[in-house]
Write a protein that holds these residues in place. Structure first.
Motif, PDB file in Angstrom:
ATOM      1  N   UNK A  95       0.707  -1.165   0.098  1.00  0.00           N
ATOM      2  CA  UNK A  95      -0.122   0.009  -0.112  1.00  0.00           C
ATOM      3  C   UNK A  95       0.939   1.187   0.003  1.00  0.00           C
ATOM      4  N   UNK A  96       1.764   1.332  -0.957  1.00  0.00           N
ATOM      5  CA  UNK A  96       2.655   2.490  -1.120  1.00  0.00           C
ATOM      6  C   UNK A  96       2.138   3.444  -1.912  1.00  0.00           C
ATOM      7  N   UNK A  97       2.465   4.810  -1.747  1.00  0.00           N
ATOM      8  CA  UNK A  97       1.923   5.840  -2.574  1.00  0.00           C
ATOM      9  C   UNK A  97       2.547   5.818  -3.924  1.00  0.00           C
ATOM     10  N   UNK A  98       1.924   6.372  -5.261  1.00  0.00           N
ATOM     11  CA  UNK A  98       2.297   6.128  -6.233  1.00  0.00           C
ATOM     12  C   UNK A  98       3.624   6.994  -6.715  1.00  0.00           C
ATOM     13  N   UNK A  99       3.926   7.867  -5.734  1.00  0.00           N
ATOM     14  CA  UNK A  99       5.156   8.474  -5.884  1.00  0.00           C
ATOM     15  C   UNK A  99       6.355   7.584  -6.038  1.00  0.00           C
ATOM     16  N   UNK A 134      12.105   3.917  -2.134  1.00  0.00           N
ATOM     17  CA  UNK A 134      11.585   3.932  -0.751  1.00  0.00           C
ATOM     18  C   UNK A 134      12.424   5.077   0.135  1.00  0.00           C
ATOM     19  N   UNK A 135      13.856   5.032   0.051  1.00  0.00           N
ATOM     20  CA  UNK A 135      14.674   5.788   0.724  1.00  0.00           C
ATOM     21  C   UNK A 135      14.322   7.353   0.307  1.00  0.00           C
ATOM     22  N   UNK A 136      14.304   7.659  -1.274  1.00  0.00           N
ATOM     23  CA  UNK A 136      13.959   8.932  -1.340  1.00  0.00           C
ATOM     24  C   UNK A 136      12.676   9.462  -0.819  1.00  0.00           C
ATOM     25  N   UNK A 137      11.541   8.660  -0.821  1.00  0.00           N
ATOM     26  CA  UNK A 137      10.387   9.230  -0.408  1.00  0.00           C
ATOM     27  C   UNK A 137      10.388   9.346   1.075  1.00  0.00           C
ATOM     28  N   UNK A 138      11.109   8.677   1.711  1.00  0.00           N
ATOM     29  CA  UNK A 138      11.090   8.738   3.207  1.00  0.00           C
ATOM     30  C   UNK A 138      11.957  10.073   3.480  1.00  0.00           C
ATOM     31  N   UNK A 143       9.770  11.082   6.717  1.00  0.00           N
ATOM     32  CA  UNK A 143       9.267  10.088   7.420  1.00  0.00           C
ATOM     33  C   UNK A 143       9.956   8.821   7.538  1.00  0.00           C
ATOM     34  N   UNK A 144       9.626   8.061   8.440  1.00  0.00           N
ATOM     35  CA  UNK A 144      10.511   6.665   8.899  1.00  0.00           C
ATOM     36  C   UNK A 144      10.284   5.709   7.819  1.00  0.00           C
ATOM     37  N   UNK A 145      11.180   5.043   7.152  1.00  0.00           N
ATOM     38  CA  UNK A 145      10.718   3.977   6.443  1.00  0.00           C
ATOM     39  C   UNK A 145      10.435   2.568   7.030  1.00  0.00           C
ATOM     40  N   UNK A 146       9.401   2.028   6.652  1.00  0.00           N
ATOM     41  CA  UNK A 146       8.653   1.028   7.339  1.00  0.00           C
ATOM     42  C   UNK A 146       8.766  -0.199   6.838  1.00  0.00           C
ATOM     43  N   UNK A 147       9.372  -0.309   5.516  1.00  0.00           N
ATOM     44  CA  UNK A 147       9.728  -1.581   4.750  1.00  0.00           C
ATOM     45  C   UNK A 147      11.457  -1.830   4.634  1.00  0.00           C
ATOM     46  N   UNK A 148      11.573  -3.007   5.296  1.00  0.00           N
ATOM     47  CA  UNK A 148      13.022  -3.293   5.119  1.00  0.00           C
ATOM     48  C   UNK A 148      13.558  -3.912   3.961  1.00  0.00           C
ATOM     49  N   UNK A 149      14.685  -3.948   3.503  1.00  0.00           N
ATOM     50  CA  UNK A 149      15.317  -4.801   2.502  1.00  0.00           C
ATOM     51  C   UNK A 149      14.904  -6.066   2.564  1.00  0.00           C
ATOM     52  N   UNK A 150      15.028  -6.639   3.858  1.00  0.00           N
ATOM     53  CA  UNK A 150      14.647  -8.179   3.789  1.00  0.00           C
ATOM     54  C   UNK A 150      13.480  -8.516   3.504  1.00  0.00           C
TER      55      UNK A 150
END
Length: 381
Positions: A95-99, A134-138, A143-150
């Motif tokens: 459920x990520x944003x379109x960005x 994800x890093x760029x959007x955070x 905001x804090x990134x909620x999804x890890x690489x794993x």
């Protein structure tokens, strides 16, 4: 042929064109922190952002030249579209944003434009582009990134490790010369900007914008065309303008077929004359714009035909046994207890066991990625 500016457009258009430069990362929809902007100030701000986007547009424009069929081990357009659909499935799953999705697809296309890669590296590159997005959007939203690489590696079934993704991410950042804090302008940024400008222009002229031009519908259509290789080399500003007016034409066609709805001709003139002014200001070639319009129509019509099929399949997830063990660690538990035999001298004292109803797919190799597991047969979102 140049279309003259209508007298009602005169108060805003010159103010917009005289405006200075503005930062492209500014929030177009948010009001000023101190006070609400006036229509003239909002127009200046939007056209300042437009001028800035024009300066940065070439940096985010991919120029892919992929074969339809692989002869010497090249990445094909089918593999590119498969990777784009994997990115969209990850976007829907989390459920990520379109960005994030548009940025990841743009990174993937630009990297394949610069580098010649082998098909076996495509899964790792795909997940790495999502990781960078994800890093760029955070960073952009603070905001804090909620999804890890794993988690990305586990769900995407890319047959690579988290260390591989981190190393590949560094390679992509280095090859594309990505600088922290400097966000690339994508087609989604153009779409939001042009829609906001059209809303302001329609409000100034007293024209009601059709309901079909809602941002959510436009963004969904942008996701659809971005996943197709036919539109990958289209200029981002042209793609945004074509999508905006494609929905506008659809709504106007519905209104014209409805006898109860009457639209003054001057209202339609104001809306389409604004598109002409943007085309002239952005120096969009007429032939290139028509070609982009034809490609968008083809992709969208094909999507709508699939949407109309009654017997279409839903989103299908194919899981290997390894992933199933990670997601369902209790699959060995039974729903019924075995019967205890009272006679110790029974020939077969071993009771039958009823296993749970968990069903996994066959133990397949991951070399067929991205066909397994998250390539959708069809997606409703």
């Amino acid at each position: 042929m140049y279309v003259p500016i209508h007298p009602q457009l005169a108060p805003i258009i010159p103010i917009m064109l005289r405006s200075g430069a503005g930062h492209p990362d500014a929030d177009l929809s948010a009001a000023s922190t101190s006070r609400q902007r006036s229509p003239e100030e909002e127009a200046q701000h939007m056209y300042a952002t437009l001028n800035e986007y024009l300066l940065l547009e070439h940096k985010s424009q991919p120029k892919l030249c992929l074969p339809a069929e692989s002869e010497n081990g090249e990445v094909t357009t089918g593999a590119r579209d498969g990777a784009a659909h994997v990115l969209r499935c990850l976007k829907i799953w989390y459920d990520l944003p379109a960005d994030v999705l548009i940025s990841a697809i743009n990174l993937f296309d630009r990297f394949l434009t610069k580098m010649k890669v082998r098909p076996c590296h495509v899964p790792c590159i795909t997940v790495s582009c999502m990781n960078i997005a994800l890093e760029q959007y955070a960073a952009d939203t603070n905001t804090k990134r909620s999804i890890s690489v794993e988690e990305l590696v586990s769900i995407s079934q890319s047959a690579c490790t988290a260390g591989d993704v981190l190393r590949m991410s560094r390679v992509i950042v280095d090859k594309l010369s990505l600088v922290a804090g400097c966000r690339v302008v994508t087609a989604l940024d153009w779409l939001r900007l042009l829609r906001s400008m059209l809303l302001l222009q329609a409000e100034h002229c007293g024209v009601s914008l059709p309901a079909g031009c809602q941002e959510e519908e436009l963004v969904q259509m942008l996701e659809i065309v971005s996943c197709d290789a036919a539109c990958v080399n289209t200029r981002t500003s042209e793609l945004a303008l074509v999508l905006l007016y494609y929905k506008l034409e659809q709504q106007l066609a519905e209104w014209s077929s409805n006898e109860e709805t009457v639209i003054p001709e001057e209202h339609a003139y104001y809306l389409f004359d604004f598109a002409r002014q943007v085309q002239l200001h952005c120096q969009m070639n007429e032939a290139s714009l028509c070609a982009a319009r034809a490609r968008v129509r083809h992709v969208v019509s094909r999507y709508e035909r699939c949407e109309a099929r009654r017997d279409r399949q839903r989103l299908v997830w194919r899981l290997s046994e390894r992933t199933l063990k990670v997601l369902r660690p209790t699959d060995r538990l039974t729903s019924l207890l075995p019967t205890i035999e009272e006679q110790h001298f029974a020939v077969d004292a071993t009771p039958t066991r009823t296993r749970s109803g968990s069903v996994s797919s066959e133990n397949e190799e991951t070399s067929d990625w991205p066909r397994s597991p998250v390539l959708p047969v069809y997606c409703d979102n």
